[in-house]
Design a protein around this motif. Structure first.
Motif, PDB file in Angstrom:
ATOM      1  N   SER A   3       0.820  -1.203   0.000  1.00  0.00           N
ATOM      2  CA  SER A   3       0.000   0.000   0.000  1.00  0.00           C
ATOM      3  C   SER A   3       0.862   1.264   0.000  1.00  0.00           C
ATOM      4  O   SER A   3       1.714   1.446   0.871  1.00  0.00           O
ATOM      5  N   LYS A   4       0.634   2.129  -0.975  1.00  0.00           N
ATOM      6  CA  LYS A   4       1.391   3.382  -1.042  1.00  0.00           C
ATOM      7  C   LYS A   4       1.090   4.265   0.169  1.00  0.00           C
ATOM      8  O   LYS A   4       1.951   4.992   0.640  1.00  0.00           O
ATOM      9  N   ARG A   5      -0.129   4.176   0.669  1.00  0.00           N
ATOM     10  CA  ARG A   5      -0.509   4.962   1.847  1.00  0.00           C
ATOM     11  C   ARG A   5       0.290   4.520   3.070  1.00  0.00           C
ATOM     12  O   ARG A   5       0.809   5.350   3.822  1.00  0.00           O
ATOM     13  N   LEU A   6       0.437   3.208   3.260  1.00  0.00           N
ATOM     14  CA  LEU A   6       1.196   2.702   4.400  1.00  0.00           C
ATOM     15  C   LEU A   6       2.689   3.008   4.265  1.00  0.00           C
ATOM     16  O   LEU A   6       3.356   3.329   5.248  1.00  0.00           O
ATOM     17  N   ILE A   7       3.212   2.934   3.044  1.00  0.00           N
ATOM     18  CA  ILE A   7       4.626   3.237   2.819  1.00  0.00           C
ATOM     19  C   ILE A   7       4.897   4.709   3.108  1.00  0.00           C
ATOM     20  O   ILE A   7       5.881   5.061   3.767  1.00  0.00           O
ATOM     21  N   VAL A  39       6.135  -5.861   6.384  1.00  0.00           N
ATOM     22  CA  VAL A  39       7.547  -5.587   6.160  1.00  0.00           C
ATOM     23  C   VAL A  39       7.781  -5.118   4.733  1.00  0.00           C
ATOM     24  O   VAL A  39       7.205  -5.651   3.785  1.00  0.00           O
ATOM     25  N   LEU A  40       8.647  -4.110   4.595  1.00  0.00           N
ATOM     26  CA  LEU A  40       9.092  -3.595   3.304  1.00  0.00           C
ATOM     27  C   LEU A  40      10.599  -3.820   3.235  1.00  0.00           C
ATOM     28  O   LEU A  40      11.318  -3.463   4.167  1.00  0.00           O
ATOM     29  N   PRO A  80       6.469  -3.380  16.249  1.00  0.00           N
ATOM     30  CA  PRO A  80       5.953  -2.386  15.307  1.00  0.00           C
ATOM     31  C   PRO A  80       5.037  -3.039  14.277  1.00  0.00           C
ATOM     32  O   PRO A  80       5.232  -4.187  13.903  1.00  0.00           O
ATOM     33  N   ARG A  81       4.041  -2.306  13.822  1.00  0.00           N
ATOM     34  CA  ARG A  81       3.117  -2.839  12.817  1.00  0.00           C
ATOM     35  C   ARG A  81       3.658  -2.648  11.405  1.00  0.00           C
ATOM     36  O   ARG A  81       3.336  -3.394  10.510  1.00  0.00           O
ATOM     37  N   LEU A  82       4.471  -1.610  11.207  1.00  0.00           N
ATOM     38  CA  LEU A  82       5.082  -1.346   9.904  1.00  0.00           C
ATOM     39  C   LEU A  82       6.590  -1.341  10.090  1.00  0.00           C
ATOM     40  O   LEU A  82       7.106  -0.652  10.967  1.00  0.00           O
ATOM     41  N   LEU A  83       7.288  -2.085   9.251  1.00  0.00           N
ATOM     42  CA  LEU A  83       8.742  -2.180   9.372  1.00  0.00           C
ATOM     43  C   LEU A  83       9.358  -2.123   7.986  1.00  0.00           C
ATOM     44  O   LEU A  83       8.970  -2.877   7.092  1.00  0.00           O
ATOM     45  N   GLY A  84      10.307  -1.215   7.807  1.00  0.00           N
ATOM     46  CA  GLY A  84      11.040  -1.110   6.554  1.00  0.00           C
ATOM     47  C   GLY A  84      12.489  -1.475   6.800  1.00  0.00           C
ATOM     48  O   GLY A  84      13.119  -0.958   7.732  1.00  0.00           O
TER      49      GLY A  84
END
Length: 112
Positions: A3-7, A39-40, A80-84
């Motif tokens: 998702s571009k919004r999440l990124i 994860v990204l 964390p819910r979002l990880l890059g």
């Protein structure tokens, strides 16, 4: 993570730190329900012109994460819910060195 919004949310409001050759960007939005971490994984085209080199590094990072993701799920409330995970090195590293840095980075994400 697709998702571009999440990124965009991850990079605009997330916290980050470097453990060479990896950079970790993480964020836990309050409106996201608890669950698995998205994860990204990214490798720069600037330093690795050939797609085969970038794909190999991404595969190594993915495998290291797959083998060690239980570190994140030991304390699900803190993870964390979002990880890059960004590869910022200019040369290729061995799988063992990538895995060691990834483990210490995941532990550091939980401690913050």
């Amino acid at each position: 993570m697709c998702s571009k919004r999440l990124i965009a949310l991850l990079f605009s409001k997330g916290s980050s730190f470097n453990l060479y050759p990896l950079r970790f960007v993480y964020h836990t939005p309050p409106d996201m329900p608890p669950g698995q971490t998205q994860v990204l994984i990214s490798v720069s085209k600037r330093y690795f012109k050939r797609a085969t080199d970038r794909n190999r590094l991404k595969r190594q990072i993915r495998e290291a994460f797959r083998l060690n993701k239980q570190v994140l799920y030991q304390n699900p409330g803190q993870s964390p819910r979002l990880l890059g995970i960004l590869y910022i090195g200019k040369e290729k590293k061995s799988f063992d060195s990538i895995q060691k840095k990834l483990i210490s980075g995941l532990e550091r994400c939980l401690s913050k």
